[in-house]
Write an enzyme that holds these catalytic residues in place. Structure first.
Site, PDB file in Angstrom:
ATOM      1  N   GLN A 260      33.353 -42.500 -18.133  1.00 17.29           N
ATOM      2  CA  GLN A 260      33.568 -43.361 -16.970  1.00 17.29           C
ATOM      3  C   GLN A 260      32.473 -43.201 -15.940  1.00 17.29           C
ATOM      4  OE1 GLN A 260      36.077 -45.853 -16.468  1.00 17.29           O
ATOM      5  NE2 GLN A 260      35.840 -45.424 -18.635  1.00 17.29           N
ATOM      6  N   HIS A 263      29.494 -45.566 -16.026  1.00 14.77           N
ATOM      7  CA  HIS A 263      29.649 -46.990 -15.698  1.00 14.77           C
ATOM      8  C   HIS A 263      28.787 -47.384 -14.514  1.00 14.77           C
ATOM      9  CE1 HIS A 263      32.431 -49.243 -18.144  1.00 14.77           C
ATOM     10  NE2 HIS A 263      33.229 -48.194 -18.249  1.00 14.77           N
ATOM     11  N   GLU A 327      43.012 -46.040 -12.847  1.00 18.47           N
ATOM     12  CA  GLU A 327      42.820 -47.134 -13.797  1.00 18.47           C
ATOM     13  C   GLU A 327      43.118 -46.637 -15.210  1.00 18.47           C
ATOM     14  OE1 GLU A 327      39.188 -50.109 -15.242  1.00 18.47           O
ATOM     15  OE2 GLU A 327      38.741 -48.238 -14.196  1.00 18.47           O
ATOM     16  N   HIS A 328      42.514 -45.513 -15.580  1.00 14.77           N
ATOM     17  CA  HIS A 328      42.747 -44.880 -16.881  1.00 14.77           C
ATOM     18  C   HIS A 328      43.288 -43.472 -16.643  1.00 14.77           C
ATOM     19  CE1 HIS A 328      39.105 -47.511 -17.358  1.00 14.77           C
ATOM     20  NE2 HIS A 328      39.830 -47.977 -18.350  1.00 14.77           N
ATOM     21  N   ASP A 361      38.842 -49.027 -24.444  1.00  9.26           N
ATOM     22  CA  ASP A 361      37.764 -49.867 -23.927  1.00  9.26           C
ATOM     23  C   ASP A 361      37.276 -50.863 -24.972  1.00  9.26           C
ATOM     24  OD1 ASP A 361      37.427 -49.386 -21.280  1.00  9.26           O
ATOM     25  OD2 ASP A 361      35.605 -48.195 -21.458  1.00  9.26           O
ATOM     26  N   HIS A 420      70.418 -80.779   2.317  1.00 10.04           N
ATOM     27  CA  HIS A 420      70.625 -80.038   1.071  1.00 10.04           C
ATOM     28  C   HIS A 420      72.073 -80.198   0.605  1.00 10.04           C
ATOM     29  CE1 HIS A 420      66.783 -78.146   1.906  1.00 10.04           C
ATOM     30  NE2 HIS A 420      66.857 -77.436   0.771  1.00 10.04           N
TER      31      HIS A 420
END
Length: 429
Positions: A260, A263, A327-328, A361, A420
């Site tokens: 990660q 990235h 996230e992970h 991934d 209504h």
């Protein structure tokens, strides 16, 4: 030199704990104005503005924004056979996982003569943004294009930034052909988001935009929502959190953290260990592995924003990780399946020593477009549901309106909404 800060969680003050569990913060004030100006320029100037910004930011201005058949075929032929096989295998797994997410239409009779049901209807026009540059994310195209096609989206538009020669990466075009993208355009960054949001002479406007990007792309996606264009989710830099106990393999965990960190310099990794000895072994392995990476400089910058917590036990570690909402989340321990039951905030969970985040991934089948920056507390990752609307239907018979009518009239009158009540009264009188 220690690349990741390490500390016992219990020794941190409440303020320090908040700081250690926070993401890298960027001042977005100036960023938002820049992005808003580009969005406005493309809205007014169409293709001309897209090409001008492409020249400014990507140093290339393609003569034709749309990828033609000849260019597509040439790119597909340039993808090696082994990579083609790998992409097709990933495609099959992703299709299998997302195909089971289809929901049959089930009608329910809430009372005699009153029938209700819900139906999934595809979003007609969707836009996919796929970053290029140093990491052309053709895997993300699989993650977005496959559920879009399975959902039945009529138009699937792809935008991706061109290389210095004005071309898209061959693997991106190969994946686009496999998943059934209908139109492909050479446009990147904010100008691509603007083009798909507002439409140009060449690039059609869509109803919802998907895909990751840098801080500019993320900001653009957030701003276009004000104009009624939907996006997949709020997203930021990629992140991973790992729980590792005495049974963990330090080399495995180090590799997961670095997967990660590479990235981008604004990515973040978090390690939680009930053993300082294990944590130190992992960090030592990180130092040994990072120097071998082609993107070592990027990973090293990301590690500067990263943290290693020493916890009292697994229970405290899971409390910290749920608060962080990664996230992970990787559970590198022998009792990973048991601990997984305690996860309440995470985008995607990887259970056990042989479940690296890299599998998700690329090819296990789950979607890798996931909420970041703590949004996993309230948001889900991309799925088949992301590409459909859920429309409810109801049908009442004369018996049904007579049965439900008195309750509706009473409630409408109590709220002061006479019309209504009258809409029911005229049918039952």
């Amino acid at each position: 030199m220690q690349l990741i800060d390490i500390s016992s969680y219990d020794t941190l003050s409440p303020a320090q704990r908040r700081e250690w569990l926070s993401r890298p913060v960027l001042d977005t004030t100036a960023l938002e104005q820049k992005v808003a100006d580009i969005l406005s320029a493309v809205k007014r100037g169409g293709d001309t503005a897209v090409k001008a910004f492409s020249l400014q930011f990507d140093k290339v201005s393609p003569e034709h924004l749309e990828v033609g058949n000849e260019e597509m075929e040439a790119a597909v032929g340039a993808v090696g056979e082994e990579l083609q096989l790998a992409i097709r295998q990933a495609l099959r797994h992703i299709q299998t996982f997302h195909n089971i997410q289809r929901q049959p239409v089930e009608a329910v009779e809430t009372m005699p003569g009153v029938q209700c049901w819900r139906k999934s209807v595809a979003i007609e026009k969707v836009g996919l943004y796929i970053p290029g540059g140093t990491a052309p994310l053709f895997s993300t195209l699989l993650m977005l294009g496959i559920p879009a096609k399975l959902a039945g989206c009529r138009e699937i538009v792809l935008c991706s930034p061109p290389d210095p020669q004005g071309r898209l990466h061959p693997a991106i075009l190969y994946a686009a052909k496999l998943v059934g993208v209908t139109k492909i355009y050479k446009a990147g960054g904010v100008q691509a988001i603007a083009a798909m949001a507002y439409g140009t002479e060449t690039i059609p406007a869509v109803y919802k935009i998907f895909g990751p990007g840098n801080q500019y792309v993320t900001c653009a996606k957030q701003l276009i929502q004000k104009d009624g264009v939907a996006i997949d989710m709020p997203a930021g830099p990629s992140e991973v959190a790992v729980y590792a106990d005495d049974s963990a393999h330090p080399g495995f965990v180090a590799a997961d953290l670095l997967s990660q960190a590479e990235h981008g310099p604004d990515s973040q990794v978090v390690l939680a260990c009930p053993s300082r000895q294990v944590a130190e072994r992992v960090l030592e392995a990180v130092q040994q592995q990072v120097i071998r990476l082609p993107r070592a400089e990027v990973a090293t910058k990301a590690l500067a924003f990263s943290r290693a917590f020493i916890t009292r036990d697994a229970k405290q570690a899971m409390e910290i990780l749920n608060e962080y909402a990664p996230e992970h989340l990787i559970l590198a321990c022998d009792n990973a399946a048991e601990l997984a039951e305690k996860v309440v905030n995470a985008g995607s969970v990887f259970i056990g020593h042989f479940s690296p985040e890299s599998a998700g991934d690329y090819a296990s089948g789950t979607n890798h477009v996931l909420p970041t920056n703590g949004y996993a507390r309230a948001y889900s990752g991309v799925s088949l549901d992301s590409f459909v609307k859920k429309i409810t239907f109801q049908q009442l018979t004369q018996e049904g309106i007579r049965g439900i009518g008195p309750a509706v009239i009473q409630m409408a009158e109590a709220e002061g909404l006479r019309a209504h009540a009258d809409a029911v009264r005229v049918r039952v009188s």
